[in-house]
Write a protein that holds these residues in place. Structure first.
Motif, PDB file in Angstrom:
ATOM      1  N   ILE A  32       0.836  -1.205   0.000  1.00  0.00           N
ATOM      2  CA  ILE A  32       0.000   0.000   0.000  1.00  0.00           C
ATOM      3  C   ILE A  32       0.872   1.257   0.000  1.00  0.00           C
ATOM      4  O   ILE A  32       1.962   1.273   0.582  1.00  0.00           O
ATOM      5  CB  ILE A  32      -0.960   0.015   1.216  1.00  0.00           C
ATOM      6  N   VAL A  33       0.377   2.293  -0.660  1.00  0.00           N
ATOM      7  CA  VAL A  33       1.002   3.614  -0.605  1.00  0.00           C
ATOM      8  C   VAL A  33       0.004   4.540   0.081  1.00  0.00           C
ATOM      9  O   VAL A  33      -1.139   4.674  -0.357  1.00  0.00           O
ATOM     10  CB  VAL A  33       1.358   4.147  -2.012  1.00  0.00           C
ATOM     11  N   TRP A  34       0.423   5.148   1.175  1.00  0.00           N
ATOM     12  CA  TRP A  34      -0.433   5.972   2.031  1.00  0.00           C
ATOM     13  C   TRP A  34       0.082   7.398   1.991  1.00  0.00           C
ATOM     14  O   TRP A  34       1.241   7.643   2.324  1.00  0.00           O
ATOM     15  CB  TRP A  34      -0.365   5.420   3.449  1.00  0.00           C
ATOM     16  N   SER A  43       3.322  13.431   8.448  1.00  0.00           N
ATOM     17  CA  SER A  43       3.043  13.782   7.055  1.00  0.00           C
ATOM     18  C   SER A  43       3.981  13.060   6.103  1.00  0.00           C
ATOM     19  O   SER A  43       5.093  12.684   6.471  1.00  0.00           O
ATOM     20  CB  SER A  43       3.193  15.287   6.854  1.00  0.00           C
ATOM     21  N   GLY A  44       3.495  12.894   4.883  1.00  0.00           N
ATOM     22  CA  GLY A  44       4.313  12.300   3.842  1.00  0.00           C
ATOM     23  C   GLY A  44       3.767  10.956   3.400  1.00  0.00           C
ATOM     24  O   GLY A  44       2.693  10.532   3.817  1.00  0.00           O
ATOM     25  N   ASP A  45       4.519  10.311   2.541  1.00  0.00           N
ATOM     26  CA  ASP A  45       4.100   9.024   1.989  1.00  0.00           C
ATOM     27  C   ASP A  45       4.684   7.869   2.789  1.00  0.00           C
ATOM     28  O   ASP A  45       5.860   7.914   3.181  1.00  0.00           O
ATOM     29  CB  ASP A  45       4.544   8.905   0.530  1.00  0.00           C
ATOM     30  N   ARG A  46       3.869   6.864   3.007  1.00  0.00           N
ATOM     31  CA  ARG A  46       4.301   5.609   3.627  1.00  0.00           C
ATOM     32  C   ARG A  46       4.098   4.528   2.589  1.00  0.00           C
ATOM     33  O   ARG A  46       3.050   4.465   1.940  1.00  0.00           O
ATOM     34  CB  ARG A  46       3.481   5.269   4.869  1.00  0.00           C
ATOM     35  N   VAL A  52       2.701   1.769   7.342  1.00  0.00           N
ATOM     36  CA  VAL A  52       1.409   2.370   7.714  1.00  0.00           C
ATOM     37  C   VAL A  52       1.082   2.032   9.159  1.00  0.00           C
ATOM     38  O   VAL A  52       0.687   2.908   9.942  1.00  0.00           O
ATOM     39  CB  VAL A  52       0.290   1.906   6.758  1.00  0.00           C
ATOM     40  N   PHE A  53       1.264   0.767   9.547  1.00  0.00           N
ATOM     41  CA  PHE A  53       0.990   0.382  10.936  1.00  0.00           C
ATOM     42  C   PHE A  53       1.901   1.125  11.914  1.00  0.00           C
ATOM     43  O   PHE A  53       1.460   1.531  12.994  1.00  0.00           O
ATOM     44  CB  PHE A  53       1.126  -1.120  11.118  1.00  0.00           C
ATOM     45  N   ASP A 109      -8.463  -5.595  -6.654  1.00  0.00           N
ATOM     46  CA  ASP A 109      -8.526  -7.019  -6.296  1.00  0.00           C
ATOM     47  C   ASP A 109      -8.844  -7.227  -4.813  1.00  0.00           C
ATOM     48  O   ASP A 109      -8.255  -8.082  -4.149  1.00  0.00           O
ATOM     49  CB  ASP A 109      -7.220  -7.728  -6.667  1.00  0.00           C
ATOM     50  N   GLY A 110      -9.756  -6.410  -4.281  1.00  0.00           N
ATOM     51  CA  GLY A 110     -10.214  -6.583  -2.915  1.00  0.00           C
ATOM     52  C   GLY A 110      -9.301  -6.025  -1.842  1.00  0.00           C
ATOM     53  O   GLY A 110      -9.560  -6.207  -0.654  1.00  0.00           O
ATOM     54  N   LYS A 111      -8.242  -5.320  -2.228  1.00  0.00           N
ATOM     55  CA  LYS A 111      -7.299  -4.747  -1.262  1.00  0.00           C
ATOM     56  C   LYS A 111      -7.183  -3.245  -1.464  1.00  0.00           C
ATOM     57  O   LYS A 111      -7.235  -2.742  -2.595  1.00  0.00           O
ATOM     58  CB  LYS A 111      -5.898  -5.355  -1.434  1.00  0.00           C
ATOM     59  N   ILE A 112      -6.975  -2.534  -0.376  1.00  0.00           N
ATOM     60  CA  ILE A 112      -6.720  -1.102  -0.445  1.00  0.00           C
ATOM     61  C   ILE A 112      -5.248  -0.939  -0.826  1.00  0.00           C
ATOM     62  O   ILE A 112      -4.365  -1.332  -0.058  1.00  0.00           O
ATOM     63  CB  ILE A 112      -7.038  -0.411   0.883  1.00  0.00           C
ATOM     64  N   VAL A 113      -5.007  -0.378  -2.013  1.00  0.00           N
ATOM     65  CA  VAL A 113      -3.642  -0.276  -2.530  1.00  0.00           C
ATOM     66  C   VAL A 113      -3.071   1.138  -2.415  1.00  0.00           C
ATOM     67  O   VAL A 113      -1.858   1.321  -2.491  1.00  0.00           O
ATOM     68  CB  VAL A 113      -3.537  -0.777  -3.987  1.00  0.00           C
ATOM     69  N   GLU A 114      -3.962   2.112  -2.247  1.00  0.00           N
ATOM     70  CA  GLU A 114      -3.494   3.490  -2.092  1.00  0.00           C
ATOM     71  C   GLU A 114      -4.538   4.285  -1.328  1.00  0.00           C
ATOM     72  O   GLU A 114      -5.734   4.052  -1.461  1.00  0.00           O
ATOM     73  CB  GLU A 114      -3.228   4.119  -3.464  1.00  0.00           C
TER      74      GLU A 114
END
Length: 131
Positions: A32-34, A43-46, A52-53, A109-114
């Motif tokens: 995942i990209v958060w 702040s920023g991208d994970r 993320v956790f 495909d059933g997953k949160i990817v971003e």
């Protein structure tokens, strides 16, 4: 596809509100990209579920366990995108925040990817989380 993705988003928000980390882990893609908004220490991208956790754990620590999505107002979908209007809050010592936000999830495909998050009061959120 849209209805299925809205249901996945609904399950995600239920898991967050209930502190159900097992379900949350099942819903987030490994890669995942958060995108966390603002100019604060979170702040920023994970990139990746573990990152993320770690960020969410840090938020819970700073907020003394009080950070929460209080209300999910509306879920709306368009293909692989689902948006949610929410209200979130947190408090610690003598600081507090309480505001509306928008979360945008991309589901494949059933997953949160971003995930992109938006806050109604970015300066207030930045002040709460600190640098």
């Amino acid at each position: 596809m849209t209805d299925k993705n809205i249901q996945i988003a609904h399950s995600y928000f239920q898991a967050v509100q209930n502190g159900d980390m097992a379900t949350l882990g099942e819903l987030l893609a490994d890669d995942i990209v958060w995108h966390q908004p603002g100019a604060n220490q979170f702040s920023g991208d994970r990139k990746g579920r573990d990152a993320v956790f770690a960020m969410l754990g840090g938020m819970m620590q700073v907020s003394q366990g009080s950070f929460a999505i209080d209300t999910v107002h509306t879920l709306m979908g368009n293909g692989d995108l689902v948006t949610a209007t929410i209200h979130f809050s947190g408090r610690r010592d003598d600081a507090a925040m309480s505001m509306d936000g928008v979360d945008l999830l991309r589901i494949t495909d059933g997953k949160i990817v971003e995930m992109w998050l938006f806050s109604a009061e970015p300066a207030t959120e930045d002040a709460f989380w600190g640098r």
